[in-house]
Structure formats: structure tokens, C-alpha cells
Scaffold this active site. Structure first.
Site, mmCIF file in Angstrom:
data_model
loop_
_atom_site.group_PDB
_atom_site.id
_atom_site.type_symbol
_atom_site.label_atom_id
_atom_site.label_comp_id
_atom_site.label_asym_id
_atom_site.label_seq_id
_atom_site.Cartn_x
_atom_site.Cartn_y
_atom_site.Cartn_z
ATOM 1 N N CYS A 134 -9.366 -6.827 1.144
ATOM 2 C CA CYS A 134 -10.179 -5.654 0.920
ATOM 3 C C CYS A 134 -11.269 -5.032 1.127
ATOM 4 C CB CYS A 134 -9.196 -4.309 0.480
ATOM 5 S SG CYS A 134 -7.038 -5.319 0.315
ATOM 6 N N THR A 194 1.142 -1.206 -0.099
ATOM 7 C CA THR A 194 0.244 0.093 -0.023
ATOM 8 C C THR A 194 0.631 1.510 0.048
ATOM 9 O OG1 THR A 194 -1.936 -1.576 1.024
ATOM 10 C CG2 THR A 194 -2.029 1.352 1.655
ATOM 11 N N ASN A 247 -4.477 -9.286 -8.042
ATOM 12 C CA ASN A 247 -4.994 -9.946 -7.358
ATOM 13 C C ASN A 247 -6.175 -10.971 -7.086
ATOM 14 O OD1 ASN A 247 -5.607 -7.136 -6.829
ATOM 15 N ND2 ASN A 247 -6.570 -7.169 -5.268
HETATM 16 N N1 PLP Z 1 -1.499 -4.222 -4.149
HETATM 17 C C1 PLP Z 1 -1.912 -5.911 -4.775
HETATM 18 C C2 PLP Z 1 -2.153 -6.686 -5.941
HETATM 19 C C3 PLP Z 1 -2.223 -6.553 -3.979
HETATM 20 O O1 PLP Z 1 -2.629 -7.938 -4.011
HETATM 21 C C4 PLP Z 1 -1.886 -5.430 -2.300
HETATM 22 C C5 PLP Z 1 -2.746 -6.913 -0.931
HETATM 23 O O2 PLP Z 1 -3.537 -6.810 -1.286
HETATM 24 C C6 PLP Z 1 -1.481 -5.079 -1.913
HETATM 25 C C7 PLP Z 1 -1.286 -3.267 -3.094
HETATM 26 C C8 PLP Z 1 -1.214 -4.344 -1.179
HETATM 27 O O3 PLP Z 1 -0.026 -4.426 0.054
HETATM 28 P P1 PLP Z 1 -0.056 -4.720 1.712
HETATM 29 O O4 PLP Z 1 -1.800 -5.729 2.269
HETATM 30 O O5 PLP Z 1 1.337 -5.012 1.897
HETATM 31 O O6 PLP Z 1 -0.155 -3.438 1.753
#
Ligand code: PLP
Length: 389
Positions: A324, A69, A155
Site C-alpha cells: 500500500c 480494509t 505486515n
Molecule cells: N491489515 C493488514 C495487516 C494487511 O496486511 C492488509 C493488506 O495489506 C490489510 C489489513 C488490508 O486487507 P485487504 O487487502 O483484504 O483489504
């Protein structure tokens, strides 16, 4: 329990735990000049070298962050601010509509508060952006684009984007790719990819939660989001977490040896089994290149959340899409952007497998699935019938 939610977070690896236990014995702040500080600095720099080697980067290109993030926010905001400072006409942020919220919402925030113009790229039915679509979007307003951001792999669906072709189509415009899901599941070579900036997160590949990196090609201007002590080339201030860096590095190395053919075979067995039991189940983007561990399916007449709860009660842990957006009973923006029939999309499920997945996990899903689908369909039919009365 059968854990089929590796894309939400992967089980921590023994190598990660060992490396963190070792690093925990080192006391100093990596920025301190005394012996303890230098010892902690050594842990950070060795971790940086390991991560760089795993992802085809130069150690000087690795900026440690708190995770995906933060890296996405730093990339999108940092590139936008840096480019606008050079030329105020560069207001456009060109991104795919299937980005993770860390990219999408950072770009939306820049549009709402900072004068950016958000351009969502066209995608095909599998959610893929073609280099031609990107070329056309950039040509619509030459010299006005601050940055392009397109994820390496999605994702929710696992669909892989043609990153080298897209980076080439971006030309001189700074190109960021969120490789959080791709890293560890596909070979990632930052240098060969053509990307200027790339996001990584440790916990998706069996490292600790709360650490990640931004790979930043030398010479690419990026404004910091965090101001402070000037660590990480002044791009990301804050005391470096040597223990987390060591865990991330150990996971990145171990991930290179994962058997992706085994994982893909298990995933395919899961999909084949479900299709035999529930012939009208739809596999999302089945013909597209997808990550080996992800199966995204839609069950007509079902409700994702009901399916999730029923499967959870039967010992199967999976997701309705991204973690999320889970808990919020609406169709994900990814599936919506792919123009899937909204009624079908309401019954979406993501199974994500990884290093610790086994044939027993697949068997557990297949034991639980028919009854979960039947009960979810009955519940939904009752709601629809109730609505008619
Ligand atoms: N980007 C993608 C494609 C993700 O799947 C995720 C997590 O679900 C993130 C960013 C965010 O990562 P983090 O959980 O390390 O903040």
C-alpha cells in the site's frame, strides 16, 4: 520469477479454485427463500462454520465482509460509534502506531471528522506494545476509551504482538485485533485470545481477493458502516457472495496444514545468505517473535525503490514494505514509529515467503542481491555527490 511477496497477496490455492468452481454452479441469492436461495445459503453457512472452526470462533460470530480494509473500518468506526452512543465521554481510540493504514486512517478520520481523540501507544524498539504500556494509556483517562486496536502481527516486519496479554490489559474496553497477516501463519484462537473483534482477509492465506470477515464476539455492540438489506446480523448489509465465502473457507482449512517450519527455515536461509554477502545489512526486529515467512532487512546506503526495480529486473519480486505504501518513495510509518535511523530506513526491503516458496526462490534472491545493492549504493552515492556540487 521468484515471488517473495506473499504478504501482499498469497498465490491462490487449488483447493480455493475447486471450491469456488463448485459454488459457482449454485445460482440463488442466499437471502431468497426458494430452493435455489436455500442452496446458496447452505454454501454460505457451511463456509461460515468452516471459517469459525479454523479460527476458534462460533459460527454466529463470523460476519462476512469484502476484506481486511472493510473489516478494519467496520471494527474501528463501529466500536467507536457504538461506545459513544452509550457514553459520550468515550472518545478515545487507543491504537498502536504500527497499524495498517486501514486501522490507522480509519481512526485518524474519526479524529478529524467525528470528535475522536487518537492515542498512539508507546512501542519498544521492535515495534511491540507491552500490556503495561496499554494499561498506562487506559489509566490516563479511565472510562474515556471507546476502543483499543492492536494488530496481531505486523505486515511489514512480521513482528507478533502479545495479543492475549494486551486483550487482558484492555479489560472491559472493546479490543480489536487485525489478524490479517497472522491468520494462516500462526494458530489463531479467537475465543482464547480475549479479543472482542478480529479482522481476517482471505487473499493473504490463499483465498480470493475481495472477501474477508470480522469475528465479532456476541454481546459486543457495533454500529454498521453499510446500511441496507440487514444481512449479517444487520452489521454488514449487502448480498452475500457465496462463491467467495466458499473459496475463503477452503483456503482457511488448507492453511491449517501449511508447513511453517519449512517456510521459516527458507526465510532463515535467505537472511543468512544475504548477511554473508552484505555484512552490513540489518535485519529488523531479529530477536522478536516474528511470522515465519517475513524477513525485513535494511541496506545502508541503498534506496528501497531502486533495489526493488533492480531485483524485479533480475526476476525477484519483493516489496519495500507494505504494498500500500510502495510506489511512494518515503519511509513507512511502521519503520518511522520504531525510531530507526532514517538513512538506514531508506534502504528497507521486505521478503515474504509462503506455501509455494522454494529453495530456488532463495537462490534467485542470493544471485541477484550483491549486484542490486552495489548498483543502488552507487546511484545513491552519485545523487548525494551531485547534491554537494
Ligand atoms: N491489515 C493488514 C495487516 C494487511 O496486511 C492488509 C493488506 O495489506 C490489510 C489489513 C488490508 O486487507 P485487504 O487487502 O483484504 O483489504
Amino acid at each position: 520469477m521468484a515471488y517473495l511477496d506473499h504478504a501482499a497477496t498469497a498465490p491462490i490455492r487449488p483447493e480455493t479454485v475447486e471450491a469456488m468452481e463448485r459454488a459457482r454452479r449454485v445460482v440463488g441469492n442466499p437471502s431468497s427463500l426458494h430452493a435455489a436461495g436455500r442452496a446458496a445459503r447452505r454454501v454460505v453457512e457451511e463456509s461460515r462454520e468452516t471459517i469459525a472452526a479454523a479460527f476458534g470462533a462460533d459460527p454466529a460470530e463470523v460476519i462476512f465482509t469484502s476484506g481486511g480494509t472493510e473489516s478494519d473500518n467496520l471494527a474501528v468506526k463501529g466500536l467507536y460509534w457504538a461506545q459513544r452512543a452509550v457514553d459520550p465521554r468515550r472518545r478515545r481510540l487507543v491504537i498502536s502506531p504500527v497499524e495498517h493504514h486501514a486501522v490507522l486512517d480509519a481512526a485518524r478520520w474519526l479524529a478529524d471528522r467525528q470528535g475522536a481523540e487518537l492515542v498512539l501507544l508507546d512501542i519498544d524498539a521492535d515495534g511491540i506494545v507491552t500490556p503495561d504500556a496499554l494499561t498506562a494509556a487506559l489509566a490516563a483517562a479511565p472510562d474515556a476509551t471507546a476502543a483499543v486496536s492492536i494488530m496481531w502481527a505486523n505486515n511489514e516486519t512480521g513482528v507478533v504482538q502479545p495479543i492475549p496479554g494486551l486483550a487482558a490489559a484492555a479489560g472491559q474496553v472493546s479490543f480489536h485485533t487485525d489478524a490479517v497477516q497472522a491468520a494462516g501463519a500462526l494458530p489463531i484462537d479467537f475465543a482464547a485470545s480475549g479479543a472482542a473483534v478480529l479482522t481476517l482477509s482471505a487473499h493473504k492465506l490463499g483465498g480470493p481477493v475481495g472477501v474477508g470477515a470480522l469475528l465479532l464476539r456476541r454481546g459486543v455492540a457495533l454500529e454498521p458502516v453499510l446500511h441496507g438489506g440487514g444481512q449479517e446480523r444487520d452489521v454488514r448489509s449487502g448480498t452475500l457472495d457465496a462463491v467467495a465465502a466458499a473459496g475463503f473457507a477452503a483456503a482457511a482449512t488448507a492453511a491449517q496444514a501449511d508447513d511453517h517450519d519449512r517456510i521459516a527455515n527458507l526465510r532463515d536461509a535467505l537472511v543468512d545468505g544475504i548477511r554473508t554477502q552484505i555484512p552490513d545489512a540489518v535485519v529488523t526486529a531479529e530477536r522478536a517473535e516474528r511470522l515465519p515467512g517475513i524477513a525485513h532487512l535494511m541496506f545502508p546506503g541503498c534506496d528501497s525503490e531502486a533495489l526493488l526495480m533492480l531485483l524485479d529486473a533480475a526476476g525477484v519480486e519483493c516489496s519495500a514494505g507494505s504494498a500500500c505504501t510502495a510506489g511512494v518513495n518515503r519511509v513507512s510509518h511502521v519503520i518511522e514509529a520504531m525510531a530507526v535511523d532514517p538513512v538506514l530506513a531508506r534502504g528497507a526491503l521486505r521478503f515474504s515467503l509462503g506455501r509455494t516458496s522454494t529453495a530456488d526462490d532463495v537462490a534467485a534472491v542470493l544471485r541477484a542481491m550483491p549486484s542490486a545493492v552495489e548498483r543502488s549504493r552507487a546511484a545513491r552515492a552519485a545523487v548525494v555527490e551531485g547534491g554537494r556540487r
